[in-house]
Design a protein around this motif. Structure first.
Motif, mmCIF file in Angstrom:
data_model
loop_
_atom_site.group_PDB
_atom_site.id
_atom_site.type_symbol
_atom_site.label_atom_id
_atom_site.label_comp_id
_atom_site.label_asym_id
_atom_site.label_seq_id
_atom_site.Cartn_x
_atom_site.Cartn_y
_atom_site.Cartn_z
ATOM 1 N N ASP A 27 50.973 65.118 34.460
ATOM 2 C CA ASP A 27 51.886 65.352 33.322
ATOM 3 C C ASP A 27 52.717 63.580 33.796
ATOM 4 N N SER A 28 53.852 62.590 32.317
ATOM 5 C CA SER A 28 54.227 62.104 32.258
ATOM 6 C C SER A 28 55.168 61.506 33.461
ATOM 7 N N ILE A 29 55.818 62.839 33.354
ATOM 8 C CA ILE A 29 56.696 62.228 34.973
ATOM 9 C C ILE A 29 56.095 62.345 36.107
ATOM 10 N N SER A 30 54.760 62.867 36.658
ATOM 11 C CA SER A 30 54.250 61.597 37.859
ATOM 12 C C SER A 30 53.274 60.653 37.673
ATOM 13 N N THR A 31 52.977 60.656 36.425
ATOM 14 C CA THR A 31 52.072 59.571 35.878
ATOM 15 C C THR A 31 53.013 58.199 36.357
ATOM 16 N N ALA A 32 54.570 58.198 35.666
ATOM 17 C CA ALA A 32 55.663 57.110 35.849
ATOM 18 C C ALA A 32 56.093 56.729 36.747
ATOM 19 N N ARG A 33 56.215 57.975 37.698
ATOM 20 C CA ARG A 33 55.931 57.587 38.564
ATOM 21 C C ARG A 33 54.782 56.826 39.625
ATOM 22 N N ALA B 93 56.712 61.385 46.197
ATOM 23 C CA ALA B 93 57.441 62.712 46.218
ATOM 24 C C ALA B 93 56.992 63.318 45.149
ATOM 25 N N THR B 94 57.087 64.453 45.323
ATOM 26 C CA THR B 94 56.718 65.793 44.252
ATOM 27 C C THR B 94 57.990 65.322 42.968
ATOM 28 N N PRO B 95 57.536 65.367 42.260
ATOM 29 C CA PRO B 95 58.944 65.992 41.542
ATOM 30 C C PRO B 95 60.036 67.023 41.071
ATOM 31 N N ALA B 96 60.537 67.635 40.656
ATOM 32 C CA ALA B 96 61.317 68.389 40.942
ATOM 33 C C ALA B 96 60.696 69.605 39.621
ATOM 34 N N SER B 97 60.066 68.727 38.632
ATOM 35 C CA SER B 97 60.140 69.539 37.675
ATOM 36 C C SER B 97 58.387 68.677 37.239
ATOM 37 N N ARG B 98 58.029 69.764 36.030
ATOM 38 C CA ARG B 98 56.759 69.775 35.602
ATOM 39 C C ARG B 98 56.012 70.019 34.596
ATOM 40 N N VAL B 99 55.417 69.712 33.775
ATOM 41 C CA VAL B 99 54.881 69.818 32.851
ATOM 42 C C VAL B 99 53.070 70.687 33.256
ATOM 43 N N GLU B 100 52.615 72.033 32.984
ATOM 44 C CA GLU B 100 51.507 72.249 33.849
ATOM 45 C C GLU B 100 51.293 72.817 32.235
ATOM 46 N N MET B 101 49.686 72.400 32.192
ATOM 47 C CA MET B 101 48.559 73.900 31.348
ATOM 48 C C MET B 101 48.726 74.783 31.411
ATOM 49 N N ILE B 102 48.144 75.123 31.316
ATOM 50 C CA ILE B 102 47.545 76.632 31.756
ATOM 51 C C ILE B 102 46.979 77.382 30.848
ATOM 52 N N ALA C 219 63.216 65.202 33.377
ATOM 53 C CA ALA C 219 63.344 66.544 32.855
ATOM 54 C C ALA C 219 61.514 67.537 31.894
ATOM 55 N N PRO C 220 61.066 68.170 32.138
ATOM 56 C CA PRO C 220 59.641 68.563 31.165
ATOM 57 C C PRO C 220 59.919 68.210 29.803
ATOM 58 N N LEU C 221 59.529 67.883 29.202
ATOM 59 C CA LEU C 221 59.043 68.506 27.924
ATOM 60 C C LEU C 221 57.971 68.313 27.661
ATOM 61 N N VAL C 222 57.593 68.878 26.631
ATOM 62 C CA VAL C 222 56.488 69.774 25.585
ATOM 63 C C VAL C 222 56.446 68.989 23.996
ATOM 64 N N GLU D 177 48.188 75.922 25.819
ATOM 65 C CA GLU D 177 49.136 76.286 26.299
ATOM 66 C C GLU D 177 49.890 75.966 27.323
ATOM 67 N N PHE D 178 51.354 74.975 27.938
ATOM 68 C CA PHE D 178 52.079 74.068 28.728
ATOM 69 C C PHE D 178 53.298 75.501 29.522
ATOM 70 N N LYS D 179 53.073 75.069 30.385
ATOM 71 C CA LYS D 179 54.688 75.529 31.193
ATOM 72 C C LYS D 179 55.179 74.681 31.443
#
Ligand SMILES: Cc1cc2nc3c(=O)[nH]c(=O)nc-3n(C[C@H](O)[C@H](O)[C@H](O)COP(=O)(O)OP(=O)(O)OC[C@H]3O[C@@H](n4cnc5c(N)ncnc54)[C@H](O)[C@@H]3O)c2cc1C
Ligand SMILES: Nc1ncnc2c1ncn2[C@@H]1O[C@H](COP(=O)(O)O)[C@@H](O)[C@H]1O
Lengths: 253, 317
Positions: A87-93, A206-215, B111-114, B139-141
């Motif tokens: 996701d963009s957080i870990s990409t940016a890191r 380090a693994t970020p505390a937040s992430r966006v996960e595709m489910i 923070a996570p943002l979709v 779908e994202f979480k």
């Protein structure tokens, strides 16, 4: 500048059983990243002593996009290798760590968005990691010493004129420039330019505390069943007005 | 009680209609609904906001009074308000301004943002959005302390939910920004913005030249539509690139999309396939768009558009 290897927009995307896309399709450099490369190369031509580096996070195959960037004029490239998607957080890191390991850049150019997942976020996270100012959708860029003036496009064609100091991050919009397509000698030369490969795991992020996960992901089926409107021009116009008013309910009158 | 905030955007002194759609995304979460507004707009927006289910309207200012437009300052002030009121879920629009602010807030909070969601579930922290230029839907979480979502304008319609809202002031403490906004230059303001229009009428190669686009503008006016274009029309220099719809242009979700002289390439569809109703006016019955629309008009656009303009003018007076 940061460039991303993305599926060609004309390619048919098939979603496999493991929620991954079928990668047996053409991948290209993200279109807006071409504008980023072009602007960096132009700046080098003006200021002479700039070192233009293309950075990407991706699989080994992303080398193709780095070679294109070098064919367009980048001096060298860094490939941060990772098999998984980010996701963009870990990409940016990851990009931030790779950039900082290489040296302190004055300007980081990115595209304004990547066309495969339309996040519009990586440059903002990157700027936050680097603790520098950021703008996106830049359509004009000028630099004097350490001061940068950019024009960014806003809603309904409004333009915002912004000033900031280097170091900074700039998301390139489509109108920033007209990317020049490399000629054969440039492409050949690019094959010999230096490319550093780094395993993502070696960057010690380090693994970020937040992430966006595709489910879940699925292809869209185009399900529209056209109704034919015919008749004379006047009859057709009447039917269109009827649809607007009764079906779509978008007319006040 | 859980708290959810919606970042409000204003246009011509009114709450943007698309924001009301974003508010409706938060309705079924039984949370306390906050609206964050800037620059002395609270009084003007209070009535509209409370009619759509907002409980508290927070007007954000700074130690120096109303905060002038500066995305960096607005984002930082917004974060202070979220922290002060202990709000962990923030919704906004995936409009140009919304993207700018939400992305900055997400980056500063890590923070996570979709972005560009067409649906959200605030209790499950999930959101639905299109991927690969509209060829897939995912779908994202979001996982983390905060949950941020940028709603695609017009993906949801406004749902009235009358109540009473409290108006409060919040004063942020801002340092000098590393960004200096020198000037904001207005574009053509009499025209409706593409991404937020209910109706879009677009022209492609079939328009033939720049002058002919006037008949689309004339037709758009009585129905308050925005005018869009295919890349061919933009590349030919007939219209401004800000009007381009598609893969490398704007992504739009109007209630009605009328494509005139546009063949319906994959790249064009990428920008408008989520429209409510797609209508195509094309000479060629086999053009791709004629099979992927809701209403197909196989005719010359130069006959149909002027007739339509006449009818529309008759009813709107
Ligand atoms: C990487 C990439 C990105 C792209 N991004 C975009 C994008 O963002 N947006 C976009 O639109 N395209 C984009 N394209 C271009 C796209 O592939 C098509 O070339 C383009 O959309 C075609 O435009 P058009 O439909 O106007 O023209 P055409 O395909 O030439 O179609 C014109 C249509 O007009 C009809 N016509 C002609 N005269 C009349 C008349 N008098 N009355 C009625 N109908 C008439 C014809 O029958 C025809 O179907 C992109 C391409 C690439 C490779
Ligand atoms: N994996 C990646 N490698 C290099 N650059 C990237 C990557 N992902 C995103 N970017 C950069 O960030 C910009 C915005 O991407 P996004 O946030 O995905 O819309 C892109 O145009 C790229 O310049």
């Amino acid at each position: 500048m940061c460039v991303k290897h993305v599926p060609d927009t004309a390619a048919t995307i098939r979603i496999g059983t493991d929620d991954c896309i079928d990668e047996n399709i053409t991948f290209i450099m993200n279109p807006y990243d071409e504008n980023a490369v072009e602007e960096a190369v132009r700046l080098k031509k003006q200021t002479i002593d700039a070192d233009v580096i293309a950075v990407t996070l991706g699989k080994g195959t992303a080398e193709a996009t780095l070679r294109s960037a070098m064919a367009m004029g980048a001096d060298r490239a860094i490939l941060v290798k990772s098999k998984s998607s980010h996701d963009s957080i870990s990409t940016a890191r990851a990009l931030c760590a790779a950039i900082q390991r290489d040296g302190d850049p004055d300007i980081v150019f990115t595209g304004k968005e990547s066309v495969d997942n339309e996040g519009f976020q990586t440059m903002f996270h990157l700027a936050a990691c680097l603790d520098v100012p950021v703008v996106s959708n830049a359509v004009k860029f000028a630099m004097t010493d350490t001061t940068i003036r950019v024009t960014c496009e806003m809603e309904a064609g409004d333009l915002e004129h912004i000033e900031m100091e280097t170091p900074c991050v700039i998301g390139a919009g489509k109108d920033l420039n007209q990317p020049s397509y490399p000629k054969l000698p440039d492409i050949l030369k690019a094959r010999k330019k230096p490319l550093t490969e780094i395993e993502l795991s070696d960057l010690g992020i380090a693994t970020p505390a937040s992430r966006v996960e595709m489910i879940k992901i699925e292809s869209i089926k185009e399900e529209r069943y056209p109704e034919i409107i015919d008749g004379t021009a006047d009859e057709i116009a009447d039917t269109i007005v009827h649809v607007l008013r009764e079906k779509a309910k978008v007319l006040d009158g | 009680m859980k708290r959810v905030a919606v970042l409000i955007e204003m246009k011509d002194g009114k709450v943007k209609p698309a924001c009301l759609g974003a508010i409706s995304a938060a309705h079924d979460s039984d949370a306390e609904l906050f609206a964050l507004v800037f620059k002395g707009t609270a009084a003007a927006s209070l009535e509209t906001l409370q009619a759509h289910g907002i409980d508290r309207v927070i007007e954000i200012t700074s130690q120096d009074g109303p905060i002038q437009w500066n995305a960096d300052h607005w984002a930082r002030a917004g974060i202070q308000a979220l922290q002060y009121y202990n709000i962990k879920t923030l919704l906004g629009l995936a409009s140009v301004q919304g993207k700018n602010l939400l992305s900055r807030i997400a980056a500063l909070l890590e923070a996570p943002l979709v972005m560009d969601c067409t649906a959200v579930n605030l209790s499950e922290h999930t959101a639905v959005k299109s991927q690969f230029s509209g060829r897939a839907v995912a779908e994202f979480k979001t996982r983390g302390e905060y949950h941020l979502y940028g709603m695609r304008p017009n993906a949801l319609s406004a749902v009235p939910s009358p109540g009473k809202a409290i108006l409060e002031m919040f004063q942020a403490v801002l340092e000098k920004s590393k960004l200096r906004v020198l000037e904001v230059q207005q574009g053509l303001s009499d025209r409706v913005d593409l991404t937020e229009a209910d109706i879009i009428i677009s022209g492609g190669r079939g328009m033939e030249n720049s002058d002919n686009f006037d008949i689309l503008f004339e037709c758009a006016r009585p129905m308050s539509a925005a005018v869009g274009a295919s890349r061919v029309a933009v590349d030919a220099g007939w219209v401004s690139h800000t009007m381009q719809v598609g893969q490398t242009g704007k992504t739009v979700s109007p209630k009605v999309y009328i494509a005139c002289g546009i063949s319906g390439s994959v790249q064009h569809f990428a920008g408008m396939k989520t429209a409510g109703i797609i209508m195509a006016i094309n000479l060629d019955p086999d053009a791709a768009i004629m099979h992927k629309c809701d209403y197909a008009v196989c005719a010359n656009l130069f006959d149909i558009i002027p007739a339509l303009t006449r009818k529309l003018k008759e009813i709107t007076g």
